[in-house]
Design a protein around this motif. Structure first.
Motif, short mmCIF file in Angstrom:
data_model
loop_
_atom_site.label_atom_id
_atom_site.label_comp_id
_atom_site.label_asym_id
_atom_site.label_seq_id
_atom_site.Cartn_x
_atom_site.Cartn_y
_atom_site.Cartn_z
N ARG B 93 0.84 -1.18 0.00
CA ARG B 93 0.00 0.00 0.00
C ARG B 93 0.88 1.24 0.00
NH1 ARG B 93 -5.07 -1.95 0.90
NH2 ARG B 93 -4.99 -4.09 1.63
N VAL B 94 0.34 2.35 -0.47
CA VAL B 94 1.13 3.57 -0.65
C VAL B 94 1.88 3.94 0.62
CG1 VAL B 94 1.02 6.03 -1.15
CG2 VAL B 94 -0.36 4.43 -2.48
N ARG B 95 1.14 4.00 1.70
CA ARG B 95 1.72 4.39 2.99
C ARG B 95 2.80 3.39 3.42
NH1 ARG B 95 0.92 8.50 7.07
NH2 ARG B 95 2.81 7.91 8.16
N GLU B 96 2.49 2.12 3.22
CA GLU B 96 3.40 1.04 3.58
C GLU B 96 4.73 1.18 2.82
OE1 GLU B 96 2.16 -3.60 4.31
OE2 GLU B 96 1.44 -2.56 2.55
N TYR B 97 4.60 1.48 1.54
CA TYR B 97 5.78 1.64 0.70
C TYR B 97 6.64 2.81 1.19
CZ TYR B 97 8.71 2.57 -3.37
OH TYR B 97 9.78 2.79 -4.19
N LEU B 98 6.01 3.92 1.46
CA LEU B 98 6.75 5.10 1.89
C LEU B 98 7.35 4.89 3.29
CD1 LEU B 98 4.45 7.94 0.50
CD2 LEU B 98 6.58 7.07 -0.47
N ASP B 99 6.64 4.17 4.15
CA ASP B 99 7.19 3.84 5.47
C ASP B 99 8.47 3.02 5.31
OD1 ASP B 99 5.31 5.14 6.97
OD2 ASP B 99 4.02 3.39 7.25
N TYR B 100 8.43 2.09 4.35
CA TYR B 100 9.61 1.27 4.09
C TYR B 100 10.76 2.12 3.53
CZ TYR B 100 12.35 -1.28 0.54
OH TYR B 100 13.35 -1.72 -0.28
N ARG B 101 10.44 2.98 2.58
CA ARG B 101 11.48 3.78 1.96
C ARG B 101 12.12 4.77 2.95
NH1 ARG B 101 14.08 2.38 -2.46
NH2 ARG B 101 14.49 4.57 -2.86
N VAL B 102 11.29 5.36 3.80
CA VAL B 102 11.83 6.34 4.74
C VAL B 102 12.76 5.65 5.74
CG1 VAL B 102 10.11 6.37 6.62
CG2 VAL B 102 11.19 8.49 5.90
N VAL B 144 3.68 8.72 -6.36
CA VAL B 144 4.22 7.94 -5.24
C VAL B 144 5.74 7.93 -5.34
CG1 VAL B 144 4.36 5.65 -4.18
CG2 VAL B 144 2.16 6.51 -5.00
N ALA B 145 6.24 7.72 -6.56
CA ALA B 145 7.69 7.70 -6.76
C ALA B 145 8.30 9.06 -6.44
CB ALA B 145 8.01 7.29 -8.19
N LEU B 146 7.59 10.11 -6.79
CA LEU B 146 8.09 11.45 -6.50
C LEU B 146 8.10 11.69 -4.99
CD1 LEU B 146 9.10 13.97 -7.95
CD2 LEU B 146 6.76 14.81 -8.04
#
Lengths: 248, 315
Positions: B93-102, B144-146
């Motif tokens: 999920r979007v949030r999940e992905y960004l949590d992982y990336r951060v 999302v990538a941005l």
């Protein structure tokens, strides 16, 4: 360290969010359940060999055990790198401030934990077994440990295979063939006359080592063997990922 | 102040193909640099070398004063990179992905949540944060990538064609966001869309066939040619004599040779804005008895500048 945890968590999530996990998991449990049942029938037969134990029969005693090891590991590892290369996520991954070692290690840990979880799912079999008849937990424990260490080696080989191709089918076939070759060395053992060669083959034979583990023997030689092949495979995976020609 | 991006004499060769030949480029802090070129000119190759994804054959790249091959991790901490082909994990999920990336970008743990919230806000993703990435439209995935690029508050953003595949409304939003980010961040923006460069960038580097062909501000590039006429002239005679004669004509600012065919030499003659030099050129040809075969004029636009700089007619 926090990088490694985040990366590994992502590996685990992606595996358990994919249908592959459930297909592999369900078939694995079905197979092991049937095998356990058949072994139970065979062992409760009064004419059976009195020295036979459930642990020895279950861990490496049947063809099914090897089938479960040799088939599940390529299925778990085939996607690790090749899918990232195919979709292009490898570029975002490798341009993040993480080291190649962290990336490779997280793939390995993720796959190894998943593999461990599959085998841990056979724990209830033994718990039920224990309710009906006395059970020596020692060999069961070492049998699991041996299976897990062996799996680590097979997984590392599978990850190496996955790192050199962007096609997960090729990755699966490649690792399966490699694993099969390693396994088949043990079958050749009976044909070799030269005592020196026989020693080497015996050392490499997965079948022998697993049988020892299932007897409750914790020998350091196979542990060293499995861990060193694991380390070497992961090292080469790291080299592949570091090489600009191979990385995407 | 350290130059944000310093590319010097970069060459990239694959077996027989030279993808980049002696590319140099520098971006100053706070600048939005447009990186313009037709498809296959070497834009993506350059950006991949900047991010350490590819190794150069020759030359060096410094990001914020650090050599890319010597300090890859420190360089990666300083940049946010949006690749040409946006690739995400569709099962997250979007949030999940960004949590992982951060978490893998060295953002201090207590700040991580706020950073993700901020990026979701900036990229207008708050209402899809719980959606599966695989279910999102191309425009949302691009955002999302941005958003991922912005998480670590990088000093430098490297964006490879950020508006490709978006609808006009999204393109406008993305450009506004880039302009806004440009106030605090250095940006290298690769694109093949000219209006984008005019709207957003402070300076432009134009690349063609692996070589840098121009570096200027969009305004000057336009001014250099807008309004001024480019006259295509084909004359038969001694080429050097023609060239110097054309150069000497009143109003002529620049003469470039544009090939030769069956005894005729072609020239592109630029003149100062507002002047029509066709008559003078004709008179000069008559006086010197040069055969005149073509005398054609086109109004130059930025698009022409681009075409002119990136097209080479074979003689």
């Amino acid at each position: 360290m926090s990088h490694l945890i985040a990366l590994t968590a992502r590996e685990l999530k992606s595996f358990w969010y994919s249908p592959i996990a459930y297909v592999v998991g369900a078939l694995f449990l079905l197979l092991q359940g049937v095998v356990f049942h058949l072994l139970l029938l065979a062992l409760s037969d009064p004419r059976s060999d009195p020295s036979a134990t459930m642990a020895r029969a279950f861990f490496g005693g049947t063809f099914y055990y090897w089938f479960a090891c040799l088939i599940t590991t390529p299925l778990i590892t085939m996607r690790t790198f090749s899918e990232e290369k195919r979709t292009g996520t490898i570029e975002t991954l490798l341009t993040a401030p993480v080291t190649d070692a962290q990336v490779v290690l997280s793939k390995f840990l993720g796959a190894w934990i998943n593999y461990g979880a599959l085998w841990l799912s056979t724990l209830p079999f033994f718990l039920i077994f224990r309710m009906l008849t006395p059970l020596d937990w020692g060999p069961v424990f070492t049998g699991w440990l041996g299976t897990w260490l062996l799996g680590g080696m097979l997984i590392a080989l599978g990850i190496l295979a996955s790192s050199i191709t962007r096609n997960q089918v090729i990755a699966a076939v490649l690792s399966f063939v490699t694993i099969l070759l390693l396994f088949s060395i043990g079958i050749l053992e009976g044909f070799i006359r030269d005592p020196e060669t026989a020693k080497i083959v015996e050392y490499l034979s997965l079948i022998e080592h697993t049988a020892d583990f299932a007897k409750g023997l914790l020998d350091t030689r196979p542990v060293v063997y499995y861990l060193s092949v694991t380390a070497i495979s992961l090292f080469f995976t790291g080299r592949v990922i570091a090489n600009p020609r191979w990385r995407s | 102040m350290t130059t944000s991006i310093e590319v010097s004499h970069l060459t990239k060769r694959y077996d027989t193909v030279t993808a980049l030949a002696d590319v140099s480029l520098s971006v100053q802090p706070g600048e939005i640099m447009g990186f313009l070129g037709p498809n296959g000119a070497g834009k993506t190759t350059t950006l991949r070398i900047l991010t350490g994804m590819l190794a150069p054959t020759e030359g060096s790249v410094r990001i914020d004063g650090l050599d890319v091959t010597e300090r890859p991790l420190d360089v990666r901490r300083r940049i946010g990179y949006l690749p040409e082909h946006v690739a995400l994990y569709p099962e997250l999920r979007v949030r999940e992905y960004l949590d992982y990336r951060v978490a893998i970008k060295d953002v201090p743990r207590p700040e991580q949540r706020a950073r993700v919230d901020e990026a979701l806000q900036q990229c207008a993703l708050a209402d899809v944060s719980r959606k599966l990435i695989g279910r999102l439209s191309k425009g949302y995935r691009q955002r999302v990538a941005l958003a991922d690029c912005l998480l670590a508050h990088p000093k430098i953003l490297i964006l490879d064609e950020p508006t490709v595949g978006l609808d006009p409304h999204q393109i406008r939003q993305t450009r506004e966001l880039i302009t806004q980010l440009g106030r605090t961040t250095t940006i290298l923006l690769s694109t093949h869309i000219l209006p984008e460069v005019e709207m957003i960038c402070h300076r432009v580097t134009i690349i063609n066939k692996g070589r840098i062909v121009a570096v200027d501000t969009p305004a000057q590039l336009r001014q250099r040619l807008q309004g001024s006429a480019v006259l295509r002239v084909q004359l038969r005679g001694e080429v050097a004599a023609i060239e110097s004669a054309l150069n000497a004509l009143p109003g002529v600012t620049r003469v470039t040779r544009a090939g030769a065919a069956d005894g005729f030499h072609a020239f592109d003659v630029q003149s100062s804005p507002g002047s029509d030099i066709r008559e003078v050129v004709f008179r000069a040809a008559v006086e010197r008895q040069w055969m005149l075969r073509e005398l054609s004029q086109a109004q130059a636009s930025l698009e022409d500048v681009f075409i002119q700089l990136t097209t080479h007619e074979e003689p």
